[in-house]
Design a protein around this motif. Structure first.
Motif, PDB file in Angstrom:
ATOM      1  N   GLY A 227       0.802  -1.234   0.000  1.00 27.24           N
ATOM      2  CA  GLY A 227       0.000   0.000   0.000  1.00 27.24           C
ATOM      3  C   GLY A 227       0.823   1.268   0.000  1.00 27.24           C
ATOM      4  N   ALA A 228       2.146   1.123  -0.100  1.00 23.86           N
ATOM      5  CA  ALA A 228       3.023   2.295  -0.059  1.00 23.86           C
ATOM      6  C   ALA A 228       2.814   3.211  -1.264  1.00 23.86           C
ATOM      7  N   ALA A 229       2.348   2.646  -2.373  1.00 26.97           N
ATOM      8  CA  ALA A 229       2.178   3.436  -3.601  1.00 26.97           C
ATOM      9  C   ALA A 229       1.237   4.619  -3.399  1.00 26.97           C
ATOM     10  N   LYS A 230       0.257   4.470  -2.514  1.00 29.12           N
ATOM     11  CA  LYS A 230      -0.669   5.584  -2.243  1.00 29.12           C
ATOM     12  C   LYS A 230       0.080   6.772  -1.628  1.00 29.12           C
ATOM     13  N   GLY A 231       1.028   6.454  -0.747  1.00 32.26           N
ATOM     14  CA  GLY A 231       1.824   7.513  -0.135  1.00 32.26           C
ATOM     15  C   GLY A 231       2.723   8.207  -1.137  1.00 32.26           C
ATOM     16  N   VAL A 232       3.306   7.438  -2.054  1.00 28.03           N
ATOM     17  CA  VAL A 232       4.162   8.010  -3.098  1.00 28.03           C
ATOM     18  C   VAL A 232       3.330   8.909  -4.010  1.00 28.03           C
ATOM     19  N   ALA A 233       2.137   8.448  -4.368  1.00 33.56           N
ATOM     20  CA  ALA A 233       1.246   9.245  -5.222  1.00 33.56           C
ATOM     21  C   ALA A 233       0.841  10.536  -4.512  1.00 33.56           C
ATOM     22  N   PHE A 234       0.581  10.451  -3.220  1.00 31.28           N
ATOM     23  CA  PHE A 234       0.199  11.635  -2.446  1.00 31.28           C
ATOM     24  C   PHE A 234       1.300  12.692  -2.503  1.00 31.28           C
ATOM     25  N   LEU A 235       2.559  12.246  -2.452  1.00 35.03           N
ATOM     26  CA  LEU A 235       3.687  13.170  -2.422  1.00 35.03           C
ATOM     27  C   LEU A 235       4.104  13.648  -3.807  1.00 35.03           C
ATOM     28  N   LEU A 236       3.912  12.793  -4.840  1.00 33.55           N
ATOM     29  CA  LEU A 236       4.478  13.104  -6.154  1.00 33.55           C
ATOM     30  C   LEU A 236       3.469  13.282  -7.284  1.00 33.55           C
ATOM     31  N   LYS A 237       2.223  12.877  -7.085  1.00 33.58           N
ATOM     32  CA  LYS A 237       1.205  13.020  -8.146  1.00 33.58           C
ATOM     33  C   LYS A 237       0.238  14.135  -7.762  1.00 33.58           C
ATOM     34  N   PRO A 238       0.330  15.281  -8.431  1.00 33.53           N
ATOM     35  CA  PRO A 238      -0.453  16.446  -8.000  1.00 33.53           C
ATOM     36  C   PRO A 238      -1.962  16.266  -8.174  1.00 33.53           C
ATOM     37  N   ASP A 239      -2.691  16.677  -7.151  1.00 34.12           N
ATOM     38  CA  ASP A 239      -4.142  16.822  -7.229  1.00 34.12           C
ATOM     39  C   ASP A 239      -4.390  18.330  -7.258  1.00 34.12           C
ATOM     40  N   TRP A 240      -4.681  18.843  -8.461  1.00 33.81           N
ATOM     41  CA  TRP A 240      -4.717  20.301  -8.640  1.00 33.81           C
ATOM     42  C   TRP A 240      -5.871  20.990  -7.933  1.00 33.81           C
ATOM     43  N   SER A 241      -6.770  20.194  -7.359  1.00 32.59           N
ATOM     44  CA  SER A 241      -7.834  20.817  -6.551  1.00 32.59           C
ATOM     45  C   SER A 241      -7.243  21.437  -5.279  1.00 32.59           C
ATOM     46  N   ASN A 242      -6.024  21.013  -4.929  1.00 32.84           N
ATOM     47  CA  ASN A 242      -5.354  21.575  -3.747  1.00 32.84           C
ATOM     48  C   ASN A 242      -4.544  22.827  -4.059  1.00 32.84           C
ATOM     49  N   PHE A 243      -4.574  23.238  -5.323  1.00 31.35           N
ATOM     50  CA  PHE A 243      -3.816  24.429  -5.725  1.00 31.35           C
ATOM     51  C   PHE A 243      -4.614  25.679  -5.363  1.00 31.35           C
ATOM     52  N   THR A 244      -4.239  26.307  -4.268  1.00 28.77           N
ATOM     53  CA  THR A 244      -4.937  27.507  -3.784  1.00 28.77           C
ATOM     54  C   THR A 244      -3.912  28.587  -3.451  1.00 28.77           C
ATOM     55  N   PRO A 245      -4.354  29.845  -3.370  1.00 27.87           N
ATOM     56  CA  PRO A 245      -3.418  30.912  -2.966  1.00 27.87           C
ATOM     57  C   PRO A 245      -2.766  30.622  -1.609  1.00 27.87           C
TER      58      PRO A 245
END
Length: 447
Positions: A194-212
């Motif tokens: 299940g480590a891949a989820k952690g790697v994705a969290f750190l390295l695969k951007p979720d652009w909904s989190n892109f805020t000022p």
């Protein structure tokens, strides 16, 4: 113009490892993971990477320019480069900031040392209540003062040995050990189910989190991560010869810092996700969540002990630079005074830090402007003094100093193309001050 100090780095790599050690502290290993965890992971990391390169690095290089060109401590550096002006107050503010910063930084350093002992003596075991353990650790008056004192003793012991015999020698062993152990821990964490989820969290951007707000937080972390604004890099650069390539040194230090931040994320997030924890745990991430995570891994107690030893290494290497900044300003190249001054100043810092150490126990109810002593010092340094210092250094180097003198001084010993050096100065003059003002305003709640 350079008035060489009686102490100096014995090698180029010695300076790079020591300056990297100054930058790689709790900012990279403690603050980066929990800040990334609460700000969307990969988006935050990418913004942090961008701002470190475009904004924080130029200011760090400006500190290198001031330190090496003057060849003296953070206060006298401004007196040398701008005689008869008020600019030495930037240096005085930086030296004072290091004194105060180390007084409460040593408290957290004490917690880390205490956790190293916890890990090796059996307090960190499967099934333990790690939240209660952390609360007990930071609330016990005897415990926090003992470990804060031990942390300061270790810092004094190294700094009183001087630049090459003390700070450089310690970093030559501690920094490579930190990288090797981090790589081993990251390798172990990445092999968990299940480590891949952690790697994705750190390295695969979720652009909904892109805020000022995420942008401003990442910008603030970039400044914090490279230790700029409190004159530590001015102090370290004063011991450099003109043969040192400042650009390549700064680049190496920056990438080492970013690598440790990345490795910290790769140690923590895959393990956090593998065992179903939330990444947005905040400041307690390494003290409360990580022990629980490690306890579910074979040899987890030993691995956690190694991890906390790493954090202790990184915390100490940053503490060396803070104490050295204060000592250098007091002894003013008279190395014969170093040992006694280190002991006296280190003791004074410990005493000033006592209220911060007790802020989570017997003095928890004592509030000033609604903050504990620990939080008040933290706010004053991180939110006010560091941005003002960084702004002053950017303006001083970019606008007050003669442009051609700056370009000539920073180019000395460097093989970097002139176009890149001119781009650095343009960035320092325009982008850095605006970015610093935005961070300052955001931290104070103005935007």
């Amino acid at each position: 113009m350079q008035a060489q100090t009686s102490a100096s780095w014995s090698s180029k790599i010695g300076f790079i490892l020591s300056a990297a050690g100054s930058a790689i502290g709790l900012g990279a290993i403690w603050k980066f993971p929990y800040t990334a965890g609460t700000n969307g992971g990969a988006v935050f990391f990418l913004l942090f990477l961008l701002f470190t390169i475009l904004v924080a690095l130029p200011v760090q290089l400006a500190e290198f320019y001031i330190g090496r060109t003057s060849g003296t401590n953070a206060v006298d550096a401004f007196k040398t480069l701008a005689p008869g002006s008020h600019w030495p107050w930037i240096g005085r503010m930086g030296v004072t900031a290091c004194f105060v910063l180390l007084s409460f930084y040593s408290v957290v350093g004490g917690w880390v040392l205490n956790y190293v002992v916890h890990a090796f003596t059996g307090a960190v075991t499967p099934g333990a209540d790690f939240k209660a353990l952390f609360e007990q650790t930071i609330a016990s008056p005897f415990s926090v003062l003992f470990y804060q004192g031990l942390f300061m003793l270790m810092t004094i012991f190294v700094v009183k040995g001087g630049v090459s015999d003390g700070i450089e020698k310690a970093n030559r062993y501690m920094m490579p050990a930190l990288f090797v152990l981090f790589l081993l821990l990251a390798g172990r964490s990445l092999t968990l189910p299940g480590a891949a989820k952690g790697v994705a969290f750190l390295l695969k951007p979720d652009w909904s989190n892109f805020t000022p707000q995420t942008m401003l937080t990442a910008l603030g972390q970039a400044f914090f991560a490279l230790s700029i604004g409190v004159s530590t890099m001015i102090t370290y650069a004063a011991y450099l010869s003109k043969k040192q390539d400042l650009f390549r040194s700064g680049n190496s230090i920056m990438w080492m810092n970013l690598l440790v931040s990345l490795l910290a994320g790769l140690v923590i997030f895959p393990a956090v996700f593998a065992f179903g924890f939330e990444p947005s745990q905040g400041p307690g991430l390494i003290f409360v969540v990580l022990p629980a995570v490690f306890m579910q891994i074979p040899f987890g107690t030993l691995l956690f002990a190694v991890f906390m030893l790493l954090v202790a290494f990184a915390t100490l290497t940053s503490a060396f630079s803070m104490l050295e900044t204060v000592i250098a300003a007091i002894i003013r190249r008279e190395e014969v005074k170093r040992r006694r001054t280190s002991r006296v100043v280190g003791t004074a810092i410990f005493i000033i830090g006592i209220p911060s150490a007790l802020s989570f126990g017997v003095m928890a109810d004592m509030k000033i402007f609604g903050k504990t002593i620990f939080d008040l010092w933290d706010f004053m340094i991180s939110a006010i003094i560091m941005p003002i210092g960084a702004f002053g250094i950017a303006v001083f180097t970019g606008w007050i100093q003669d442009r051609q003198q700056v370009l000539a001084a920073i180019s000395e010993g460097s093989s970097v193309p002139q176009t890149l050096i001119q781009l650095w100065l343009t960035t320092l003059r325009h982008l850095a001050p605006i970015a610093i003002i935005l961070v300052f305003a955001n931290t104070l709640g103005w935007i």
